[in-house]
Enzyme design. Structure first.
Site, PDB file in Angstrom:
ATOM      1  N   ASP B 402       1.025  -1.090  -0.064  1.00 44.84           N
ATOM      2  CA  ASP B 402       0.129  -0.267   0.088  1.00 44.84           C
ATOM      3  C   ASP B 402       1.030   1.327   0.219  1.00 44.84           C
ATOM      4  O   ASP B 402       2.471   0.862   0.099  1.00 44.84           O
ATOM      5  CB  ASP B 402      -0.274   0.068   1.465  1.00 44.84           C
ATOM      6  N   THR B 404       0.083   5.004   0.842  1.00 44.49           N
ATOM      7  CA  THR B 404      -0.514   5.564   2.260  1.00 44.49           C
ATOM      8  C   THR B 404       0.141   4.975   3.450  1.00 44.49           C
ATOM      9  O   THR B 404      -1.142   4.383   4.092  1.00 44.49           O
ATOM     10  CB  THR B 404      -1.795   6.162   2.008  1.00 44.49           C
ATOM     11  N   ASP B 824      -4.574   6.501  -4.458  1.00 46.79           N
ATOM     12  CA  ASP B 824      -4.683   7.247  -4.702  1.00 46.79           C
ATOM     13  C   ASP B 824      -4.025   7.779  -6.389  1.00 46.79           C
ATOM     14  O   ASP B 824      -4.436   7.490  -7.380  1.00 46.79           O
ATOM     15  CB  ASP B 824      -3.085   8.421  -4.124  1.00 46.79           C
ATOM     16  N   ARG B 931      -5.482   4.374  -7.492  1.00 50.71           N
ATOM     17  CA  ARG B 931      -6.956   4.519  -7.907  1.00 50.71           C
ATOM     18  C   ARG B 931      -7.638   3.112  -7.765  1.00 50.71           C
ATOM     19  O   ARG B 931      -8.770   2.366  -8.402  1.00 50.71           O
ATOM     20  CB  ARG B 931      -7.363   4.842  -9.422  1.00 50.71           C
ATOM     21  N   LYS B 937      -7.311  -4.933  -5.525  1.00 51.58           N
ATOM     22  CA  LYS B 937      -6.176  -4.763  -4.491  1.00 51.58           C
ATOM     23  C   LYS B 937      -6.196  -6.831  -4.385  1.00 51.58           C
ATOM     24  O   LYS B 937      -5.191  -7.451  -5.026  1.00 51.58           O
ATOM     25  CB  LYS B 937      -5.600  -4.288  -2.841  1.00 51.58           C
TER      26      LYS B 937
END
Lengths: 327, 1316
Positions: B402, B404, B824, B931, B937
């Protein structure tokens, strides 16, 4: 959420053990290091090998098959005996002194005594199926005892056409611990061993009861009969020897002098039905036991191999361990 | 219990739970209790009771294949016809194993029992009708329908519907840290209509709510009042068990779920069971062993049959059965098969499973004890939540990360802003330089922009120095606070969380001088402000900061009295005002001072550095205000506003108070809050301006969400100006994004009274509906947020975590592909990817971003073609150069990067283009998916995992990573700012991304190599020993006889040779941690499973056969034809195999610590001592042969020693020679690395450098960047050093300036390559 006591943190201990930093010896095996090792071990092995080989060479063994069938000519008359017990003669001559002390062994081949040395019998049933004979306890019980070897040997030296008995020493042929600790006779009743065995019967295959095994020596009877003890020490392999007598007395203490000998065999034990063979062996011993070339040869071969390896390693070292490449 | 419920409400059973107050039934027996069918609050997490322990535990243990096998064997012993061992003895190993496991289980269960007991007996207050008050009782006495009161800082005992709160606004704050780890406060509200005095006795409504579920975010229901009025309630009215009440003196409510039916308990799943790759392999090899056993037993059975057949007559040594009958050879052969199974059973390494478990316990002990994986700040170690996949850490090929919170710190720092189309780059922000270093953007790059007048500091050194000093000293004080917090934590106060909480936010924002001046100028105008139109340019600055301060859901509390919420009681405020004003004025003065500081050196000198330190302290905490926000961005914005003097003083549901720079306090009436949601991507507050009485809407949100809502359709000059502002802002936003900043747009709208009233009535309606309320509320929100006026935009930095680029570089060197999956936006993600070296400047980066399926396919094909063109010629080169796998990334050609958008990704999945994507991805050095949704994911992880058949690892910190963490072979959670959900789902929980490096490269390698080698050794050990027995069968008529006493045989595996391999599996260290970290390449051995391949297994089997042949036949030939007895024959074999087995291990052990020596020597000594004692005391055991005095006799015989020496040497010679040759030729990097370990530290470092330069001449980019890296390091170093010193040598600054220059150049280069 951990509610720890005052002053304590979760911080791991910074010890060599916890952090896996214990001082360690980290050998890296490489040719350069092992060359002297190989050489030393090789030389040492060759030394041991030579010693073993020489010792083994000095041991004399005289083995005679007396099965009476096949290639063996001795005692063929007893294979299908008209009379039992059958006695046969085995003649041999010694051209030189047979160095003493001489041991007399009998050998059995293709005889799987270790079948009963097996673990298939738990202690309670170790005697089965030879525990009871018509509900009477068999003494000694079990199949090993039942099949006890019962050929007997008498040795004569032919001196001037007369037979001179060579005294055979039957004492101390069993393990000291077997005789003194492991096996015990039942307490004698009225000074009689036979009475002690009252209420038991002899094993099925035995011609005479256990208290009557050695008529010549009353002390050598019952469970403490030396031949019985030797037999009861289960052989490891199907071809085995068992010690019968030692020749340690009188003029024969230093060995059997050159000359002609006759071995009188009382042929009782049948081996034909399992294609077994019987033999009788005269042998002397050394510090390393009986005659065995193998160990000496093995040491010699391995030692030479190690020396060769050290040479190979030297080549490898010279070729691949050039100093600039080594880091 | 279920049936009971069904009887009562058959039609409602599946949908709702109905409950009423218990009070009227207080003294009745349980039979008459209305809510008796619901679980009560006592919990029991234990598996067993005292009585059920033995049967249940046995039952569970027998579920394992291994144990079943063992029991079957033991039973077989009791079958009379085949029994080989004494049955009782055969039970010993299985009993030892069962007892060991049972003790472990019992201990774990006992700990659970104690924890339960402690929980069940916690005190709480339940309302009693008799006492007419709340009485103290235990948690376990709480039942559904009881009224429970909780006071501040108390833990909530059950799921309670909130009916009463001491707070005048009817709210209650709870902290859910125990539940999800989120330390921020959550607000809960009492059910509507229950404000004021609450009397439990008069509560006569019936409550309908949903059945218990584990969804923390879903709770709905309604109250059926006696007057047939229905009142709806939702999750904002529910107090959850396990949470802590904060900031609220007391709260009370009715229990709706208790005990195991509470959401907390339903969410509490036990540890996860995963099977590692190695273990799966072990299982197949165990099957091979079973096959081997079968073959050997078959040989034994056939052999026995044939052997019996060779005799013409029944020989005297073949005993009849107990009935004096002889069974047929065929049948006895059949029985013999089972006898053989029993004899050779050790071939199946049952104790292997126990050993593996013990080893993993040891490995986990060492992992959790690693001080390098310990985080000082949060006082937390690495957590191993999955206990049985440690060795998988050493085999990872793909990492999915990931962004962030994982790569970045998720500590939001306000960096720059754009107000009314003018950019303020906040150069004064202390570590602007550092930021630039990290992010690849610099103030100068923007200075090209015509709108920006860039001011160069006239006397930079002094000024810069002073400011840096201030900030760094603040940093220090901050870390000091953290330590204090740690100390506090130990005490009764659980309050200290606030420190842990506030530390993630960088509260120190140094205001931009230019912007400050603008706002200061406005201060003079502020009196007129109420009269001026809001669209006025200068007033917009006020609006901008007001929006920052107001438009959020931040909870304000004071630091002195943590968790005491500051409410907007005016009288209270008045008391404080004077005080705070003086503080504040000081601040303003200080700020100005600082401005003029350069011109006034005397003043600077007089106010020594510690002075500024003190001042700084007050700036960050004027009157101990503490902001707690649900998202760190919000808090960052509030702190930013505060830095400019717009201090958020208090927030209540209907009122928010802000102090303006000049000290005036404005209290806004909050009319409504339109909360943030992911579809709208924005939030708004509707407030009434205290002065103008206008209804103002402040909106903040993602740029895409705000920009399209702007009101700029008109043609007037005003509109044109707005358009211009919007386009400029958009430019700034793009810049921010490319600098890796998180962008937010701030907008406002003034609503007419009429329009607001209209909207409010619709809103009211929406609020009161029960069905699809959420959708309706969202609709109303969307309706309101139109025609906005853009105020500005902010750029918040989410800084990279420490050592992220280095970690990623190391992982990549280790042959691990790193993919970043983030929600993001593209630009931000790509920039972070560059800054953390996921992409290098020289990389060719392909971007897949398309909506159409056909396009998607053609683009994929094109890119693939392109990539193949580059990689094809260099393929041959890479083949010979790489020791491990052939990685296209290491070829000399260009390296590739791939950026793929979430939409395109779903297109790929829809159009079944996965394989093409995978092929492309395999050629790429890194893949970046932006995005993407949580589901995507996990889909990506699943795709790679299943299609490429590789080991995958997912790492993330947020709830959106849970899917991916659970999908991967190893899930790693980062316990960071986003709560504990990721950690809860993970197998390992770490605190920083950089810890991954040591976890994988060192612990992964160690765990894998240790366990793999141990397993291989275990197989070898058993096969080698069992084969001895097997060879003997050829000399005992296949009768299943053993030449070794069976006690010694059992002890052999159980005691003499069991501990050294376990110690080996826990402690052996083939290569030191330093070398493993220095040469990540070594990790590839684990990836390719080099320690444990199919071939390895068979080679070791061959070796075992060879060694057992040697160990059998050398003694055999030695003793052949002698009068040796069976156990005397077996004793040297047993001894020899002990030596061989232990020395075999000794060859494999790579580092000998004292512990190794202890275990090895101890095992040998133990063998001799036990054997001697056993031989001495076992006078009559195991007739007819027995081991009495055999060991003693043997040890007095020189031949015994000669046999032992030669056999051991011959048995181990081949393995030894091969190891020596391997060590000499050093073909494998592992051996070379081992050689490095022997060097001194300096020599080793030098060699590692040489090695790296030899092995990867193509890694030019790394070399290119590394000086910069070292520069930045040294810079940082000097920065900190300087801050510690009182006197600042001038030289220091020069070097800084130099760095700065280097940097800007470096960055220009990076940006240009990027745009190319």
């Amino acid at each position: 959420v951990s509610q720890l006591g005052a002053g304590t943190t979760n911080r791991p201990d910074n010890t060599a053990f916890d952090q896996q930093r214990l001082p360690a010896w980290q050998p890296v095996l490489s040719a350069g290091i092992v060359i002297p090792g190989f050489l030393l071990v090789g030389l040492a092995f060759i030394g041991i090998g030579v010693a073993l080989f020489v010792t083994s060479r000095s041991i004399q063994v005289l083995e005679n098959d007396y099965t009476g069938t096949g290639s063996s000519v001795h005692c063929s008359e007893c294979v299908n005996p008209k009379t039992t017990p059958c006695t046969c003669q085995l003649n041999f001559s010694l051209s030189a002194l047979f160095q003493g002390p001489v041991f007399l062994y009998y050998g059995l081949s293709n005889y799987f005594q270790n079948l009963w040395g097996d673990l298939s019998k738990s202690p309670s049933s170790s005697c089965a199926p030879y525990q009871y004979d018509q509900n009477t306890t068999i003494a000694p019980c079990g199949s090993v005892a039942n099949s006890m070897f019962n050929d007997t040997f008498t040795l004569y030296q032919l001196v001037n056409a007369t037979r001179k008995t060579v005294p055979l020493d039957g004492k101390g042929i069993a393990w000291w611990t077997d005789y003194n600790i492991k096996f015990r006779n039942p307490p004698e009743v009225d000074g009689s061993l036979a009475a002690a065995f009252n209420g038991t019967v002899k094993p099925v295959n035995w011609p005479k009861p256990v208290y009557d095994l050695d008529p010549t020596n009353p002390a050598n009877n019952g469970f403490l009969n030396q031949d019985f003890l030797v037999w009861m020490r289960t052989a490891a392999l199907p071809d085995f020897w068992k010690l019968y007598r030692r020749i340690t007395e009188g003029e024969y203490a230093s060995g059997l002098p050159a000359g002609n000998y006759t071995l009188e065999i009382q042929y009782n034990y049948p081996v034909a039905n399992f294609a077994g063979r019987k033999s009788v062996i005269f042998s002397n011993t050394s510090w390393m036991g009986g005659k065995n070339q193998f160990l000496g040869i093995a040491y010699l071969v391995t030692g030479s191999l190690c020396v060769v390896m050290s040479a190979v390693m030297l080549i490898v070292y010279a070729k691949f361990n050039s100093p600039d490449e080594d880091f | 219990m279920k049936r009971q419920v069904k009887k009562k409400w058959p039609e409602q059973e599946d949908k709702v739970r109905r409950l009423i107050s218990n009070l009227p039934y207080e003294d009745l027996r349980r039979k008459y209790q209305p809510n008796r069918q619901y679980a009560n609050n006592s919990i029991k997490t234990t598996k067993y009771t005292v009585w059920s322990f033995i049967p249940m535990n046995l039952f569970e243990q027998f579920h394992r294949f291994a144990n079943v096998y063992f029991v079957v064997i033991a039973m077989l012993n009791f079958v009379p016809i085949v029994n080989a061992f004494e049955p009782g003895v055969a039970l010993i190993p299985i009993c030892v194993i069962l007892i060991l496991t049972a003790i472990k289980d019992a201990w774990e269960d006992f700990r659970r029992y104690q924890a339960d007991k402690q929980l069940n007996n916690m005190p709480c207050s339940i309302y009693s009708r008799k006492e007419k008050d709340f009485v103290s009782k235990c948690w376990k006495d709480v039942r559904v329908g009881d009224f429970v009161k909780v006071v501040c800082n108390e833990v909530i005992p059950a799921d309670i519907l909130l009916l009463h709160s001491s707070d005048p606004n009817g709210v209650c704050h709870i902290e859910t840290a125990n539940l999800d780890g989120e330390t921020n406060l959550k607000q809960r509200q009492i059910v509507r209509g229950f404000d004021g005095s609450f009397q439990p006795e008069y509560f006569s409504s019936i409550i309908y709510c949903e059945k218990p579920s584990n969804n923390l975010n879903r709770f709905k229901g309604y109250l059926d009042k006696p007057d047939k009025k229905k009142i709806g309630f939702g999750k904002e009215n529910l107090l959850l068990r396990g949470c802590t009440v904060r900031n609220t003196d007391e709260a009370a409510g009715i229990v709706v779920y208790a005990g195991h039916e509470t959401k907390a308990m339903l969410n509490n799943k036990g540890p996860r069971y995963k099977r590692s790759k190695l273990e799966r392999k072990v299982n197949t090899d165990v099957l091979f062993c079973v096959a081997l056993l079968f073959i050997m037993c078959l040989i034994g059975a056939l052999g026995y049959f044939i052997w019996l057949e060779t005799f013409p007559d029944i020989p005297p040594f073949v005993p009849p059965d107990s009935n004096n009958n002889y069974i047929s050879p065929a049948l006895s052969g059949f029985y013999m098969f089972f006898t053989m199974v029993i004899l050779l059973q050790v071939l199946i390494p049952i104790s292997l499973y126990v050993s593996i478990e013990l080893i993993k316990v040891g490995q986990i002990f060492f992992i959790t004890n690693d001080i390098d994986l310990y985080d000082e700040e949060t006082d937390s170690r690495i957590q191993c939540r999955a206990l049985n996949i440690t060795e998988d850490l050493g085999q990872i090929k793909y990492i999915f990360s990931d962004k962030t919170g994982t790569l970045t710190e998720n500590k939001m720092v306000f960096r720059r802003c754009s107000v009314m189309g003018i950019e303020y780059c906040h150069r004064e922000n202390g570590d602007c330089l550092l930021t630039a270093l990290r992010l690849g953007a610099q103030c100068e790059t923007i200075s090209d922009d015509e709108d920006i007048v860039f001011q160069k500091p006239k006397v930079p050194s002094r000024l810069q120095y002073r400011q840096k000093k201030g900030i760094s000293s603040l940093r220090r004080s901050q870390s000091a606070r953290t330590h204090m917090g740690a100390r506090y934590q130990s005490e009764v106060f659980t309050i200290t969380n606030e420190v842990a909480f506030s530390s993630p936010l960088e509260t120190d924002v140094a205001p931009d001088r230019r912007l400050l001046r603008v706002t200061c100028d406005e201060k003079t105008q502020i009196q007129e402000w109420c009269r001026v139109s809001h669209c006025n340019g200068s007033a917009s600055f006020m609006d901008f900061f007001l929006a920052l301060a107001i438009c959020n859901t931040v909870v304000v509390s004071t630091a002195m009295l943590p968790r005491q919420r500051v409410s907007d009681q005016h009288n209270l405020f008045c008391q404080v005002t004077n005080d705070t004003f003086s503080h504040y004025d000081n601040n303003v003065v200080t700020l100005f001072l600082r401005d003029s500081g350069s011109n006034n050196p005397s003043r600077r000198n007089s106010s020594a550095s510690h002075h500024s330190e003190e001042e700084r302290g007050t700036v960050s905490d004027p009157n101990g205000l503490c902001y707690e926000a649900e998202s760190p961005d919000e808090a960052a914005l509030v702190y930013a506003a505060k830095a400019y003097g717009f201090t958020l003083l208090a927030r209540a549901p209907d009122r928010v108070t802000v102090r303006l720079p000049q000290g005036a306090v404005l209290s806004f009436e909050v009319l409504d809050t339109l909360a943030f949601d992911s579809t709208r991507k924005r939030m708004s507050v509707v407030v009434r301006h205290p002065i103008t009485r206008e209804v103002v809407i402040y909106t903040k949100g993602a740029d895409s969400a705000i920009m399209e809502l702007l009101d700029c359709h008109g043609r007037s000059a005003e509109e044109n100006k707005r358009k211009k502002i919007a386009s400029k802002t958009q430019r700034h936003l793009d810049l921010y994004a490319s600098a890796g900043l998180r962008t937010l747009c701030i907008a406002k709208k003034v609503l007419s009274e009429q329009a607001y009233d209209d909207w409010a009535s619709i809103r009211q309606e929406a609020e009161s509906t029960i069905d699809n309320r959420e959708e309706l509320l969202m609709e109303t929100a969307v309706h309101l947020e139109t025609n906005l006026t853009l105020l500005g935009a902010t750029g918040i930095e989410d800084r990279l975590q420490d050592d992220v680029p280095a970690t990623i570089a190391a992982l990549r060197e280790a042959g691990i592909q790193v993919w970043v999956l983030t929600g993001d936006k593209n630009e931000t993600a790509v920039n972070i990817a560059y800054s953390c070296r996921l992409f290098n400047q020289g990389d060719m980066v392909f971007t897949l971003n398309t909506d159409s399926r056909e396009q998607c396919e053609s683009i994929l094909d094109c890119t693939l073609g392109e990539v193949r063109r580059y990689t094809a010629p260099s393929q041959s080169w890479s083949f010979q150069s790489i020791v491990g796998a052939v990685m296209p990334t290491e070829s000399t050609g260009p390296t590739f990067g791939l950026v793929i958008e979430g939409r395109t990704l779903s297109m790929v999945f829809e159009a079944h283009l996965q394989m093409k994507l995978l092929e492309l991805a395999r050629h790429c050095r890194s893949v970046l998916c932006c995005r993407v949704t949580p589901l995507q994911k996990s889909a990506v992880v699943k795709l790679v995992r299943n299609k490429l058949k590789v080991m995958t690892l997912s790492i993330g910190d947020g709830a959106n990573d849970v899917n991916m963490i659970q999908t991967a072979d190893i899930g790693i959670g980062i316990s960071g700012q986003e709560g504990m959900q990721a950690v809860m789902a993970s197998d390992f929980a770490i605190t920083h991304f950089k810890h991954l490096k040591k976890l994988l490269l060192v612990h992964g390698h160690w765990c894998y190599s240790r366990l793999a080698k141990m397993v291989i050794y275990f197989f070898y050990k058993n096969v080698m020993y069992v084969n001895l027995l097997f060879w003997y069968q050829f000399y005992c008529g296949f009768s299943g006889t053993a030449m070794i006493d069976y006690w010694l045989m059992i002890f052999f595996n159980l005691f003499f040779t069991s501990t050294p391999p376990i110690m080996f599996g826990i402690m052996d260290r083939d290569i030191s941690a330093e070398t493993l970290l220095g040469l990540p390449e070594l990790y590839k051995t684990g990836q390719n499973s080099e320690f444990y391949k199919r071939a390895t297994f068979w080679i070791v089997m061959l070796d075992a056969f060879y060694q057992s042949l040697v160990c059998f036949f050398i003694p055999y030939w030695t003793y052949q034809g002698s009068d040796i007895d069976i156990f005397t024959f077996g004793t040297p074999m047993n001894t020899v195999s002990l030596f061989t087995i232990l020395l075999h291990l000794a060859i494999e052990i790579k580092s000998w610590t004292a512990i190794h020596w202890g275990f090895m020597v101890g095992s040998v000594l133990l063998y001799f001592i036990v054997a001697l004692i056993f031989s001495a005391i076992c006078i009559n055991c195991n007739p007819p042969s027995n081991p009495y005095w055999i060991m003693e006799n043997q040890m007095a015989d020189p031949v015994f020693y000669l046999v032992c020496i030669i056999t051991t040497v011959v048995a181990l010679l081949p393995r030894y020679i091969i190891r020596v040759l391997q060590g000499t030729l050093a073909l494998s990097p592992l051996v070379q690395a081992r050689k490095l370990d022997r060097l001194s530290t300096e020599a080793r470092d030098q060699q590692i450098k040489n090695w790296k330069s030899q092995r990867s001449p193509s890694e030019v980019p790394t070399n290119l960047v590394s000086p910069v890296d070292s520069f930045s390091n040294s810079f940082e170093q000097s920065f900190y050093n300087s801050s510690l010193e009182r006197e600042m040598p001038d030289m220091q600054w020069d070097s800084n300036e130099e760095t700065q220059n280097t940097f800007s150049k470096g960055h220009r280069r990076s940006i240009s390559t990027m745009t190319v």
